[in-house]
Design an enzyme around this catalytic site. Structure first.
Site: not given
Lengths: 725, 725
Positions: A390, A418, A316
């Site tokens: 993820d 998240e 990322e």
């Protein structure tokens, strides 16, 4: 304001009918005390028994850690028995707690606990009801001061959760060496994926001012055995390694040290360039190696017990060794060599994906790291997320577990929610931890559980670790919501013992957090037990994954198909079309199943054998596929979404049932958050079903509530200024 | 943690010597309760007297505001007398508090308070010891419910600060109509120039969850008479005017309404383009006017008591009417016309500076606004900062005060300490408020005080206002430090009465915050009284200004000369050279003095007559200029820097003297912050004197401590990730 006057006055106010008709108990608590509330034992008989057994605290020896243990015992016992429990120099009566190590206490040394202590190791302890000099006593014995501290917390937990005060026989030791919180905290105090306010680290005032809250943070961690904290974000900033900022980290380390907690930092791989003035960060460049060595020596000069580095590299957008044509192992090893003389470790993350969009992102970490097994220095752990994508509501265990026997693999869970509704959705993660850790990799035959890989016992590693991405911040209740605290608690408990049982952990937490009244504990633990499956059902049932809105990941976004990378799109993952839905990772598809050991791969790769809860993770399945229920896939999918909504409503009913039995302030907040969760569960259900219906062209089955709006309405929702993004 | 168990248990713990040797009092308070602590009266005789006089609370009438008044009286009195003070339906005994309005209470109406109430107006009150039906009582009477609430808080303040409980005779009413906090809070919860954590507004959870803390915020404001809050940053974001966000603001308004507090929003001038889909925001375009009218109607449909808009236009990059060749008045009026039917107002900021660097930035607001006097609609206030530059430690009063008689001018103070050391420097702003408000503009002869301009009495305006840029955030103690709370308190008190006396206000706050023990009050009020002059001395003595580090404004930066604009440089303001130092604003210089009324201009324009504390603001003065002290300017300048350091050390000594007399937690925090302040006062002194010495070429006079490092060291300091920036 939310006044906290003397309980006595509150009682009088309540009696006078001025506050509320509800009992005193119902007056507010704000959640700050977490599970360390130490409220007086309500049952009179039990109170008398505990008072008799715990009337005196004797901690033999002196150190900051032993003083912390003594303070906690005095605080906790005094709270539980609602009177002062005196600290004394020696056991002088029946009903003493005697704590210490054989080294620091002749009394402890003389109790004949040698065998038990041999099993306790460096961090374990023995807590036992024993006669000491003819007096009835409870002994907390350990080989180290931090073991004593852990034993003190364990004794308090035993009493908080209703344990017998008279015949105690506890011996325990952690199964995992590094039990860690990863803070994704930025230097400007924002927290990436943080939903509980600002970062606890008030960098501007450090090192001159030490917020008392950081001590309470350390207490909470020590109470569940967490022994390390990574202060800084994995998306790292080299500034955190400058001398000025190391001084700040050192100040925090001084607060944490008595509680057995070591500080770690994230290392930005390009730091030798950014703050070192070098032209390269090539790990094989001698100047680079020398810079890391010098920097590491500098860190240890101010933080003598520094734990080491956590690194996110070549993922990322982060820099890494591949920028110089080097492997992850070569990158990790240059840091490991700098740390080794000091006893520090590198935690190198396996969450990587390259610039090119892969055919199947789920395969990437395995493809990159599996060939490197054996190439890492002994003080490197590879930190692997629980699943290959993820931190989704449900993922199969990561295929790297069991696949790198020569490398210690750390578990990385995400405590902060998240992908799980942030702070307002009640999602207890114990069942997720348990499901992952008890998954059988089959890498060395049956029973090759992920837990055994993480413990290091499967492959004989002394080094082992488990990390949780922290969910704490400056919110008064630390985690944004009371129930989110249970995930911090559970992470600590599973890191201590990967074979812990979620049900047991939830029961402990519920009793410590809300009291031992069965009329509270039963509904609360029921809520916790079902909450994660509820979230799976209303978000991503049957193996669906990554269907959240883009970027911030709050709310549904199954239609997302315009992200900068294909594998950031929801459509990449669900692959819905007129025929069916799901990602074909079978041998006919991406063959990601081949990354698992053959007995696992066979099951996962077969649409008839794979557990239905993972069906769409591994297979593209026709809408009319017949499910175990006898219904079609489409009907079952729709009913799962509805079941998620229904489960939230049952949580609301359970929570209503404890109204008046828990304090008003926490009850009100949880009620408000459950109402948000119920509303958003409907949002998820309606948005996803309307969208998938454009492919399935099938009606909703009986039992599914009709959507409240049309698809265009849901697609048009754009959340702005969402926290943590 | 930071446990707040029953006071009884704490006392026992302390007795047992387990917590500390210090008295129970010394156990922690975290500052959350602000000045509304309501701790038991320590003196036994006084306690008995107050118990006798306040044994019952009777609030006649019913409304959310009256319920808030009743709850506060019960809470406050019960706390002060350490026993329950019962709420009752009618006066049934000696020692009642009777509260209400003549409209809502026949008893109140029959007390013959007509004359006093006529003077009380819409927000004032009468608090009086009276016989009611033959019983001794204390009456709180007002014409409106909010007047009753203010009277309740005033009675509590009277008792908290040691007032006579038996013969009370208070009548008061606010002198200023709009008493406002300006929050520079962004939608992502960061706070521009905020040093107390995140924004209190948890936008993501609004409108579904109302944090109880927002109620306490409202209580605190109401207790000092603040009746408006601008939720959003003056550097505005049009999103805050979308329907979704208006719903969030409406939820906050519902919390504040019972406390007499109205919500305002900042209006981004280009909102008609950004969220309205128009091609222009030209205020004279009929479509634009229609858009604002419709948007304003929408706002009132969800917030019926919406206060209006605060606007920063054509300043520091913000859009504004000048983008279309229109004046500030034309810009303000289009909004004012939309608000007028609903009773709303526009607060249009005079803090403007154009893209071209001015010859003297201090002149710019006057130059732009003075010609517009009379051009604004009646529901427009022009909001003027206290000084012409930007919230400096000391500025002369803004020349616009007195210069726009046909326009209501609001005062804008900055409570948050952008230029005053953030949260860790103890700088009480009461003296700054008093000095500014009591400055005589001479615009209508002697006695034309700034206070009279702000009240509207000088020019006969019914509309009047005072605002403070808020210093509150999510930090547990609201303001980042305990003493910073005093600035929130003082803003409210000076907004209520611009002729308030700082000494009196500080005394009230000190007693309410730390108790009435003279051994505490004397040193605390001494610290407060001298703290602002200390900051002036160690930062910018003798009229120096804007010498802070660039951007974040933390710490000294007199050498800053590379900013993007000349008037962002420190050198622009100090103009030091071989001859001397200071900005020549005399007729021989920029002639900014001409913006003041002639008698003021004469004094300010004459280096021999201008007060020395403003000398370098208005004059470039030779280093050897002879000061009133008989010393040279250079020597006096150096001695002022040293005096600032010395004053901080005296504050430290004063604070040490109250050790054990105030609670441990607050004492420790203030001590730590004073240590930071002392260190940074030295930093300021050394950095500035070394730098100015490169021009003066003169030695430091006797009495000034030699610098600890060389100039290069200080210039090299670069603070990173400074909050609020």
């Amino acid at each position: 304001m939310s006044l906290r006057p003397g309980a006595g006055r509150l009682a009088r106010l309540a009696t006078a009918g001025l506050l509320l008709a509800a009992p005193v108990l119902a007056r507010g608590e704000d959640g700050y005390e977490l599970w360390l509330r130490y409220r007086p034992i309500a049952d009179a008989r039990r109170l008398a028994a505990v008072r008799g057994a715990f009337a005196q605290v004797v901690v033999e020896g002196d150190s900051a850690t032993l003083r912390a243990a003594r303070a906690e015992l005095v605080r906790g016992l005094s709270g539980l028995v609602d009177r002062e429990v005196a600290g004394s120099a020696a056991v002088g009566r029946d009903g003493a707690v005697l704590a210490g190590t054989p080294k620091g206490s002749k009394t402890i040394a003389g109790l004949g606990l040698g065998d038990a202590l041999a099993r306790a190791g460096g961090e374990g302890f023995v807590v036992r009801s024993l006669a000491v000099g003819g007096r009835r006593a409870t002994v907390i014995a350990a080989n180290t001061d931090v073991g004593v501290l852990y034993g003190a917390f364990r004794l308090l937990r035993h009493l908080q959760t209703g344990g017998d005060p008279a015949a105690i026989e506890i011996a325990d030791a952690p199964k995992v060496k590094l039990r860690i919180l990863n803070h994704w905290d930025n230097l400007n105090r924002t927290v990436e994926r943080g939903y509980a306010g600002f970062s606890l680290w008030d960098w501007q005032k450090l090192p001159d001012y030490l917020d008392p809250r950081t001590t309470d943070y350390a207490r909470a961690n020590a109470s569940v055995g967490i022994n390390g904290t990574v202060l800084t974000n994995v998306n790292a900033n080299a500034t955190s390694l400058t001398a000025e900022w190391l001084g700040k980290a050192a100040a925090l380390a001084s607060v944490f040290r008595p509680y057995g907690i070591r500080v770690f930092l994230t290392a930005r791989f390009s730091a030798p360039i950014e703050i070192g003035g070098l032209k390269t960060a090539d790990p094989l460049d001698p100047q680079v190696a020398a810079w890391w060595k010098k920097k590491t020596d500098e860190i240890y000069s101010v933080i003598p017990d520094f734990g080491g580095f956590l690194v996110k590299a070549n993922s990322e957008g982060q820099p890494g060794p591949q920028d110089y044509g080097r492997t992850h192992a070569e990158g990790a090893n240059v840091l490991a060599d700098a740390l080794a003389p000091h006893g520090g470790v590198v935690m190198w993350r396996a969450f990587v994906y390259s610039h090119e969009t892969p055919s199947d992102r789920a395969k990437q970490a395995y493809d990159e790291f599996h060939p490197l097994d054996g190439a890492f220095r002994p003080n490197v752990l590879v930190q692997v997320k629980n699943g290959a994508i993820d931190f989704q509501p449900r993922e199969p265990f990561h295929p790297l577990f069991g696949a790198m026997p020569r490398t210690p693999l750390m578990m990385e869970f995400q405590i902060t929610q998240e992908y799980l509704g942030f702070a307002t959705h009640l999602v207890h993660l114990g069942p997720l931890f348990e499901e992952t850790l008890r998954a059988d990799t089959r890498s060395k035959g049956e029973g090759s559980l992920v837990a055994k890989v993480v413990e290091g016992s499967l492959d004989g590693h002394a080094l082992s670790g488990m990390a949780g991405v922290a969910n704490v911040g400056t919110d008064r209740n630390w985690c944004g919501s009371v129930f989110a605290q249970s995930n911090w608690y559970a992470l600590g408990r599973f890191a201590w013992d990967p074979m812990a049982r979620s049900e047991e952990v939830a029961g402990e937490w519920a009793r410590m957090t809300f009291g031992t009244d069965p009329a509270v504990v039963a509904p609360v633990t029921r809520m916790m037990a079902g909450s994660r499956e509820a979230a799976v059902d209303y978000m991503t049932p049957l193996g669906l994954h990554h269907q959240m809105a883009e970027g911030h990941h709050y709310g549904p976004g199954p239609w997302v198909d315009t992200a900068a990378r294909a594998d950031w799109n929801s459509t990449y993952y669900h692959r819905a079309d007129a025929n069916g839905i799901g990602f074909d990772r079978s041998p006919a598809g991406s063959n990601a199943v081949a990354q698992y050991a053959p007995p696992v791969a066979e099951v996962f790769g077969d649409a008839r054998r794979v557990p239905e809860k993972l069906l769409l993770w591994f297979h593209h399945v026709p809408w009319d596929h017949r499910m175990a229920s006898g219904r079609t896939l489409w009907d079952d999918l729709a009913l799962h979404y509805q079941a998620g909504v229904d489960a939230v409503r049952r949580m609301e009913a359970d929570w209503r049932s404890v109204d008046g039995l828990v304090d008003r302030e926490r009850h009100a907040q949880v009620s408000a958050f459950l109402a948000i969760q119920e509303k958003e569960a409907r949002w998820w259900r309606d948005a996803c079903l309307l969208y998938f219906q454009t492919f399935s062209k099938r009606p909703l089955p009986a039992g599914v509530e009709p959507p409240e709006r049309d698809l265009a309405y849901y697609v048009a929702i754009k959340k702005r200024y969402v926290p943590g993004n």
